[in-house]
Design an enzyme around this catalytic site. Structure first.
Site, PDB file in Angstrom:
ATOM      1  N   TYR A  61     -13.328   9.054 -12.250  1.00 30.00           N
ATOM      2  CA  TYR A  61     -13.063   7.837 -11.461  1.00 30.00           C
ATOM      3  C   TYR A  61     -13.572   6.608 -12.207  1.00 30.00           C
ATOM      4  O   TYR A  61     -12.845   5.623 -12.401  1.00 30.00           O
ATOM      5  CB  TYR A  61     -13.743   7.940 -10.084  1.00 30.00           C
ATOM      6  N   ASN A  93     -22.234   0.115  -3.945  1.00 29.55           N
ATOM      7  CA  ASN A  93     -21.712   0.921  -2.827  1.00 29.55           C
ATOM      8  C   ASN A  93     -21.549   0.120  -1.539  1.00 29.55           C
ATOM      9  O   ASN A  93     -22.524  -0.415  -1.010  1.00 29.55           O
ATOM     10  CB  ASN A  93     -22.669   2.082  -2.536  1.00 29.55           C
ATOM     11  N   LYS A 130     -11.506   3.316 -13.813  1.00 31.24           N
ATOM     12  CA  LYS A 130     -11.740   1.913 -13.427  1.00 31.24           C
ATOM     13  C   LYS A 130     -12.128   1.087 -14.677  1.00 31.24           C
ATOM     14  O   LYS A 130     -11.757  -0.075 -14.800  1.00 31.24           O
ATOM     15  CB  LYS A 130     -12.853   1.821 -12.371  1.00 31.24           C
ATOM     16  N   THR A 162      -1.659   6.543   0.794  1.00 30.58           N
ATOM     17  CA  THR A 162      -2.182   7.852   0.413  1.00 30.58           C
ATOM     18  C   THR A 162      -3.013   8.363   1.593  1.00 30.58           C
ATOM     19  O   THR A 162      -3.093   7.704   2.642  1.00 30.58           O
ATOM     20  CB  THR A 162      -3.104   7.748  -0.820  1.00 30.58           C
ATOM     21  N   THR A 168     -15.888  -1.880 -10.111  1.00 29.69           N
ATOM     22  CA  THR A 168     -17.058  -1.204  -9.544  1.00 29.69           C
ATOM     23  C   THR A 168     -18.235  -1.226 -10.522  1.00 29.69           C
ATOM     24  O   THR A 168     -18.037  -1.271 -11.748  1.00 29.69           O
ATOM     25  CB  THR A 168     -16.687   0.263  -9.232  1.00 29.69           C
ATOM     26  N   ASP A 169     -19.449  -1.107  -9.983  1.00 29.79           N
ATOM     27  CA  ASP A 169     -20.631  -1.009 -10.856  1.00 29.79           C
ATOM     28  C   ASP A 169     -20.662   0.315 -11.621  1.00 29.79           C
ATOM     29  O   ASP A 169     -21.404   0.461 -12.589  1.00 29.79           O
ATOM     30  CB  ASP A 169     -21.927  -1.191 -10.050  1.00 29.79           C
ATOM     31  N   GLU A 170     -19.811   1.278 -11.201  1.00 25.75           N
ATOM     32  CA  GLU A 170     -19.842   2.585 -11.882  1.00 25.75           C
ATOM     33  C   GLU A 170     -19.348   2.506 -13.319  1.00 25.75           C
ATOM     34  O   GLU A 170     -19.544   3.430 -14.103  1.00 25.75           O
ATOM     35  CB  GLU A 170     -19.031   3.619 -11.094  1.00 25.75           C
ATOM     36  N   ASP A 183       0.841  -1.201   0.000  1.00 25.93           N
ATOM     37  CA  ASP A 183       0.000   0.000   0.000  1.00 25.93           C
ATOM     38  C   ASP A 183       0.874   1.248   0.000  1.00 25.93           C
ATOM     39  O   ASP A 183       1.859   1.322   0.731  1.00 25.93           O
ATOM     40  CB  ASP A 183      -0.916  -0.019   1.241  1.00 25.93           C
ATOM     41  N   VAL A 219     -26.508  17.171   1.271  1.00 25.96           N
ATOM     42  CA  VAL A 219     -27.123  16.247   0.314  1.00 25.96           C
ATOM     43  C   VAL A 219     -27.058  16.890  -1.069  1.00 25.96           C
ATOM     44  O   VAL A 219     -27.564  18.000  -1.271  1.00 25.96           O
ATOM     45  CB  VAL A 219     -28.598  15.969   0.704  1.00 25.96           C
ATOM     46  N   SER A 248     -10.312   6.247  -5.041  1.00 30.32           N
ATOM     47  CA  SER A 248     -11.660   5.663  -5.050  1.00 30.32           C
ATOM     48  C   SER A 248     -12.810   6.664  -4.942  1.00 30.32           C
ATOM     49  O   SER A 248     -13.967   6.258  -4.961  1.00 30.32           O
ATOM     50  CB  SER A 248     -11.771   4.663  -3.890  1.00 30.32           C
ATOM     51  N   ASP A 296       4.118   1.762  -4.265  1.00 28.41           N
ATOM     52  CA  ASP A 296       3.169   2.276  -5.263  1.00 28.41           C
ATOM     53  C   ASP A 296       2.990   1.217  -6.354  1.00 28.41           C
ATOM     54  O   ASP A 296       3.992   0.752  -6.924  1.00 28.41           O
ATOM     55  CB  ASP A 296       3.780   3.565  -5.845  1.00 28.41           C
TER      56      ASP A 296
END
Ligand code: NAD
Ligand code: DAU
Length: 341
Positions: free
Chosen positions: A151, A180, A155, A37, A126-128, A34, A207, A86, A60
């Site tokens: 982001y 998430n 990914k 960061t 990720t689902d993104e 790791d 929000v 992330s 890194d």
């Protein structure tokens, strides 16, 4: 004995994964690689730091020499790549580190893994990568890739590099795409830990937009079990979605958190929206259910309550991570938004 390299293991999901895996499987040793960061916190692994099945190396993933060195030093045979920038909001402020780590770093890891004859490689995605849904439907593994934030684009690029390595070189790589996560040790820049820690300090909860954006929440332990199942029995080129089947609007979630924390709704502030804000995520995880025998086990009610309890009991952890550079980030991200309300 499996000799596993976990990258990004000092972050939220990586640290939960390492603690869970060492307890679950006596036949695994873990080396955590790791960069440390802002999001990497060795304190997250205090409970396993003395284990003779755990080692830590700071480094890194985009530095080929360091990656080669750690793979050789520990005769690593498997890799799970969590290391990433992330946070979507940070990628909107500055996308450079996202390209460096999420794209460049993943390619370096793949190259080094190939050269060093690694047997299994899981890319935690990720689902993104699928973009945004309207009011209905779910993302399946066959949904076309359509990332919307820097982001998500970084990914997606990493997923495609892994796909190309499998296709071109027969690389033993698999991909997981999860919705998430929430749970203990999550950095308080993400919605749930940010709102819990703000509410506890009687600070406003910002929000974005009208709060009707929807996310599909999964407890981090369920995600960890899914990654371990792919590590154990996935085939090269496999892709698995994971989700909690717990869709909730941001405003609905915010109200639930305030209820659990016994704080008033007057803390809610509707602030200018995240640019390019994805409207809704929902995951079809039936492939993982059928092929891996996996399913989410933690109900959202029980998981959210235990997460709130964890933050209540670990206020010193929260205070430490909310100091220093965090304050500068908070001012940059929320200063104008909250001032203009
Ligand atoms: P996090 O930000 O909490 O942790 C990231 C970790 O990676 C930190 O410990 C950081 O120090 C380390 N890191 C960053 N750059 C590095 C580099 N160049 N080399 C080595 N280490 C580096 O992230 P997280 O929420 O735990 O997410 C972990 C992974 O899971 C990411 O790949 C993310 O895209 C993916 N993911 C996250 C979620 C979620 O809801 N949090 C959902 C699906 C997928
Ligand atoms: O879907 C998986 C993704 O989930 C992961 O790949 C990412 O690493 C992870 O950060 C998460 O991304 P989101 O952008 O969905 O998470 P975040 O917690 O930042 O935001 C959740 C929702 O809450 C989103 O609709 C934006 C909104 N939000 C977030 C923050 C931080 C707010 O309304 N206000 C806020 O201050």
């Amino acid at each position: 004995m499996v000799r596993l390299l976990v990258t990004g293991g000092c972050g939220f999901i990586g640290s939960n994964f390492i603690r869970w895996l060492l307890a679950d499987d006596p036949n695994v040793t873990v080396v955590n690689f790791d960069k440390l960061t802002y999001a990497g916190n060795p304190e997250n692994l205090a409970s396993v730091s003395e284990s003779d099945r755990y080692d830590f190396r700071q480094g890194d993933i985009s530095d080929r020499d360091s990656v080669d060195e750690v793979l050789k030093e520990f005769s690593i045979d498997s890799i799970v790549n969590f290391a990433a920038e992330s946070h979507v909001d940070r990628s909107i402020l500055d996308s450079t580190p996202f390209v460096h780590t999420n794209i460049g770093g993943t390619q370096v890891l793949i190259d080094s893994a190939r050269t060093n004859g690694i047997d299994r490689f899981v890319q935690v995605s990720t689902d993104e990568v699928y973009g945004s849904l309207g009011d209905t439907g779910e993302f399946s593994e066959d949904t076309p890739l359509a990332p919307n934030s820097p982001y998500a684009a970084s990914k997606t690029a990493a997923d495609l590099l892994l796909r190309a390595a499998v296709h071109t070189h027969g690389f033993p790589g698999m991909i997981t795409r999860c919705s998430n996560n929430y749970g203990p040790y999550q950095f308080p820049e993400k919605l749930i830990p940010l709102f819990i820690s703000n509410a506890l300090q009687h600070q406003p909860l910002p929000v974005y937009g009208d709060g009707t954006n929807v996310r599909d929440w999964i407890h981090v332990d369920d995600h960890c079990r899914g990654i371990a199942a792919v590590l154990r029995s996935g085939e090269p080129g496999d892709i698995f979605n994971f989700g909690g089947r717990s869709e909730l609007s941001n405003i609905g979630l915010t109200r639930r958190l305030l209820e659990l924390l016994d704080r008033p709704e007057t803390l809610i502030r509707f602030v200018p929206d995240r640019p390019g804000h994805d409207k809704r995520y929902a995951i079809d995880c039936s492939r993982a259910e059928k092929m891996l025998g996996w399913k989410p086990l933690v109900s959202f009610e029980e998981g959210l309550k235990s997460t709130v309890d964890w933050y209540l009991q670990n206020s010193e952890w929260v205070d430490r991570v909310r100091s220093g550079a965090y304050r500068e980030y908070y001012e940059e991200q929320y200063g104008d938004r909250l001032a203009g309300e």
